[in-house]
Write a protein that holds these residues in place. Structure first.
Motif, mmCIF file in Angstrom:
data_model
loop_
_atom_site.group_PDB
_atom_site.id
_atom_site.type_symbol
_atom_site.label_atom_id
_atom_site.label_comp_id
_atom_site.label_asym_id
_atom_site.label_seq_id
_atom_site.Cartn_x
_atom_site.Cartn_y
_atom_site.Cartn_z
ATOM 1 N N ILE A 5 1.551 -45.693 9.773
ATOM 2 C CA ILE A 5 2.154 -44.460 9.258
ATOM 3 C C ILE A 5 2.686 -43.674 10.453
ATOM 4 O O ILE A 5 1.934 -43.299 11.353
ATOM 5 N N LEU A 6 3.991 -43.444 10.490
ATOM 6 C CA LEU A 6 4.628 -42.740 11.593
ATOM 7 C C LEU A 6 4.507 -41.228 11.415
ATOM 8 O O LEU A 6 4.517 -40.715 10.292
ATOM 9 N N ASP A 7 4.409 -40.504 12.519
ATOM 10 C CA ASP A 7 4.380 -39.036 12.453
ATOM 11 C C ASP A 7 5.708 -38.494 11.933
ATOM 12 O O ASP A 7 5.745 -37.534 11.168
ATOM 13 N N HIS A 8 6.814 -39.097 12.382
ATOM 14 C CA HIS A 8 8.143 -38.658 11.981
ATOM 15 C C HIS A 8 9.064 -39.874 11.892
ATOM 16 O O HIS A 8 8.821 -40.902 12.521
ATOM 17 N N THR A 9 10.148 -39.740 11.141
ATOM 18 C CA THR A 9 11.170 -40.786 11.063
ATOM 19 C C THR A 9 12.544 -40.137 11.180
ATOM 20 O O THR A 9 12.709 -38.931 10.992
ATOM 21 N N LEU A 10 13.544 -40.961 11.465
ATOM 22 C CA LEU A 10 14.916 -40.454 11.520
ATOM 23 C C LEU A 10 15.333 -39.868 10.173
ATOM 24 O O LEU A 10 16.069 -38.884 10.119
ATOM 25 N N CYS A 15 17.311 -34.596 7.742
ATOM 26 C CA CYS A 15 17.235 -33.584 6.682
ATOM 27 C C CYS A 15 16.737 -32.236 7.199
ATOM 28 O O CYS A 15 16.380 -31.365 6.414
ATOM 29 N N GLN A 16 16.718 -32.046 8.514
ATOM 30 C CA GLN A 16 16.257 -30.786 9.091
ATOM 31 C C GLN A 16 17.313 -29.693 8.935
ATOM 32 O O GLN A 16 18.493 -29.953 8.727
ATOM 33 N N GLU A 20 21.327 -31.543 4.343
ATOM 34 C CA GLU A 20 20.876 -32.761 3.684
ATOM 35 C C GLU A 20 21.783 -33.936 4.049
ATOM 36 O O GLU A 20 22.724 -34.281 3.323
ATOM 37 N N ASP A 21 21.555 -34.520 5.231
ATOM 38 C CA ASP A 21 22.303 -35.700 5.658
ATOM 39 C C ASP A 21 21.641 -36.945 5.089
ATOM 40 O O ASP A 21 21.109 -37.782 5.807
ATOM 41 N N SER A 22 21.680 -37.065 3.776
ATOM 42 C CA SER A 22 20.980 -38.175 3.135
ATOM 43 C C SER A 22 21.824 -39.436 3.064
ATOM 44 O O SER A 22 21.310 -40.502 2.743
ATOM 45 N N ASN A 23 23.117 -39.308 3.371
ATOM 46 C CA ASN A 23 24.004 -40.459 3.219
ATOM 47 C C ASN A 23 24.336 -41.067 4.580
ATOM 48 O O ASN A 23 25.503 -41.230 4.940
ATOM 49 N N ILE A 24 23.294 -41.370 5.339
ATOM 50 C CA ILE A 24 23.429 -41.973 6.658
ATOM 51 C C ILE A 24 22.953 -43.416 6.596
ATOM 52 O O ILE A 24 21.900 -43.712 6.023
ATOM 53 N N GLY A 267 8.880 -39.962 43.129
ATOM 54 C CA GLY A 267 7.988 -39.649 42.017
ATOM 55 C C GLY A 267 8.121 -40.650 40.892
ATOM 56 O O GLY A 267 8.847 -41.636 40.992
ATOM 57 N N GLU A 268 7.392 -40.386 39.816
ATOM 58 C CA GLU A 268 7.391 -41.288 38.669
ATOM 59 C C GLU A 268 8.551 -40.970 37.723
ATOM 60 O O GLU A 268 9.013 -39.829 37.646
ATOM 61 N N ASN A 269 9.007 -42.014 37.002
ATOM 62 C CA ASN A 269 10.033 -41.814 35.988
ATOM 63 C C ASN A 269 9.438 -41.089 34.781
ATOM 64 O O ASN A 269 8.295 -41.336 34.394
ATOM 65 N N VAL A 270 10.208 -40.213 34.195
ATOM 66 C CA VAL A 270 9.795 -39.499 32.989
ATOM 67 C C VAL A 270 10.894 -39.648 31.949
ATOM 68 O O VAL A 270 12.060 -39.323 32.213
ATOM 69 N N ALA A 271 10.551 -40.161 30.776
ATOM 70 C CA ALA A 271 11.526 -40.334 29.699
ATOM 71 C C ALA A 271 11.440 -39.163 28.733
ATOM 72 O O ALA A 271 10.345 -38.729 28.362
ATOM 73 N N LEU A 272 12.589 -38.643 28.350
ATOM 74 C CA LEU A 272 12.664 -37.562 27.375
ATOM 75 C C LEU A 272 13.387 -38.065 26.138
ATOM 76 O O LEU A 272 14.416 -38.737 26.243
ATOM 77 N N ALA A 273 12.856 -37.757 24.968
ATOM 78 C CA ALA A 273 13.492 -38.158 23.717
ATOM 79 C C ALA A 273 13.464 -36.980 22.759
ATOM 80 O O ALA A 273 12.412 -36.380 22.542
ATOM 81 N N PHE A 274 14.624 -36.650 22.212
ATOM 82 C CA PHE A 274 14.675 -35.554 21.247
ATOM 83 C C PHE A 274 15.815 -35.795 20.271
ATOM 84 O O PHE A 274 16.759 -36.539 20.556
ATOM 85 N N PHE A 275 15.690 -35.183 19.104
ATOM 86 C CA PHE A 275 16.699 -35.268 18.056
ATOM 87 C C PHE A 275 17.384 -33.914 17.951
ATOM 88 O O PHE A 275 16.721 -32.881 17.903
ATOM 89 N N VAL A 276 18.719 -33.917 17.954
ATOM 90 C CA VAL A 276 19.480 -32.677 17.855
ATOM 91 C C VAL A 276 20.066 -32.569 16.445
ATOM 92 O O VAL A 276 20.802 -33.456 16.007
ATOM 93 N N THR A 277 19.719 -31.518 15.754
ATOM 94 C CA THR A 277 20.212 -31.330 14.399
ATOM 95 C C THR A 277 21.666 -30.873 14.422
ATOM 96 O O THR A 277 22.216 -30.540 15.474
ATOM 97 N N ARG A 278 22.280 -30.832 13.244
ATOM 98 C CA ARG A 278 23.681 -30.407 13.162
ATOM 99 C C ARG A 278 23.871 -28.963 13.593
ATOM 100 O O ARG A 278 24.969 -28.566 13.985
#
Length: 286
Positions: A5-10, A15-16, A20-24, A267-278
């Motif tokens: 069970i994922l915490d979040h999905t695309l 839909c944030q 309502e971008d339901s037709n993706i 230093g160490e590599n750091v990955a950033l991941a984020f979703f940008v809404t419309r």
């Protein structure tokens, strides 16, 4: 086997903000720079990529990696929305079975609606649907996109990042002065390649060299000494010749061949991941 069970999905992210971008429809495939992976997916010329550090140029190996393994990983977080993957040449049913088995580990309500096609022309979208992709590719241009592919391509550009106001290491961008769509002679190309690579030969070590559109570090070089510098100059001379040749056929209005030189930050590599809404709101994923 316990289901995941994922915490979040695309699907939830689209839909944030009450949009309502339901037709993706998610279409997952990664482009290659030089090797055509399957008969149905030609190389991109408008949206060109650079991968001088690619581990293999075997088309079957690249197809398995860029059309199966990585797209399956990306698709795992899609959620309950259509997901299209590409078939491999002469691979039978095994790659499909593997993908279905992978996604069967997800709880039913978060499982993507998986389908396969051999080529982009086989994609049939519902009325009003738009595709979401990882990287712009010429072969997908006939389909409506969730994000304008020209804007998307620019957002992925390491050149654009270096020139933006976002925090990044001190950078020097060496752009070509040649223009797309013009057939330059070999002496002109030789002189331009020498001009662009001179910035490396005169720069003190250590530093980082990046190509503008590369995947997974395949166009990134860490230069700590003169021996590495000489090697990278030789590699870039070949890569620049290839990218400048592609520019002759490009429909892009701005040059797509450049080199980015950056300060090496320890230093160490750091990955950033984020979703940008419309509406422009960034949602952190990690």
């Amino acid at each position: 086997m316990p289901q995941i069970i994922l915490d979040h999905t695309l699907r939830e992210f689209y839909c944030q903000d009450e949009t309502e971008d339901s037709n993706i429809v998610v279409v997952n495939a990664l482009p290659t720079a030089e090797t055509q992976m399957t008969r149905g997916i030609p190389l991109s010329i408008k949206y060109t990529y650079q991968s001088p550090n690619v581990l293999t140029r075997d088309p079957d190996m690249l197809a398995r990696l860029y059309l199966q393994v990585v797209p399956q990983i990306f698709g795992f977080i899609a959620g309950a929305m259509p997901l299209i993957l590409f078939d491999l040449d002469n691979a039978g049913q095994a790659h499909r079975d593997e993908a279905y088995q992978t996604y069967s580990q997800l709880t039913t309500g978060q499982r993507p609606q998986l389908s396969f096609v051999a080529q982009p022309s086989d994609i049939q979208l519902p009325a009003g649907a738009r595709i979401a992709i990882a990287n712009p590719m010429d072969c997908l241009l006939s389909l409506p996109h969730a994000v304008d592919p020209n804007v998307h391509y620019d957002l992925l550009s390491k050149t654009s990042l270096a020139l933006s106001t976002l925090p990044s290491p001190p950078s020097e961008v060496v752009d070509t002065v040649l223009r797309p769509g013009i057939d330059y002679d070999e002496p002109t190309l030789d002189a331009e390649i020498d001009r662009m690579t001179k910035a490396l030969t005169t720069r003190a070590c250590p530093f980082v060299v990046k190509m503008p559109q590369s995947l997974a570090g395949e166009g990134v070089f860490l230069i700590r000494g003169d021996s590495e510098k000489h090697h990278v100059v030789e590699v870039l001379q070949q890569e620049l010749r290839r990218s400048l040749a592609i520019m002759r056929q490009s429909e892009m209005q701005t040059p797509t061949s450049s080199i980015i030189l950056q300060k090496l930050i320890p230093g160490e590599n750091v990955a950033l991941a984020f979703f940008v809404t419309r509406r422009g709101r960034a949602i952190s994923i990690l």
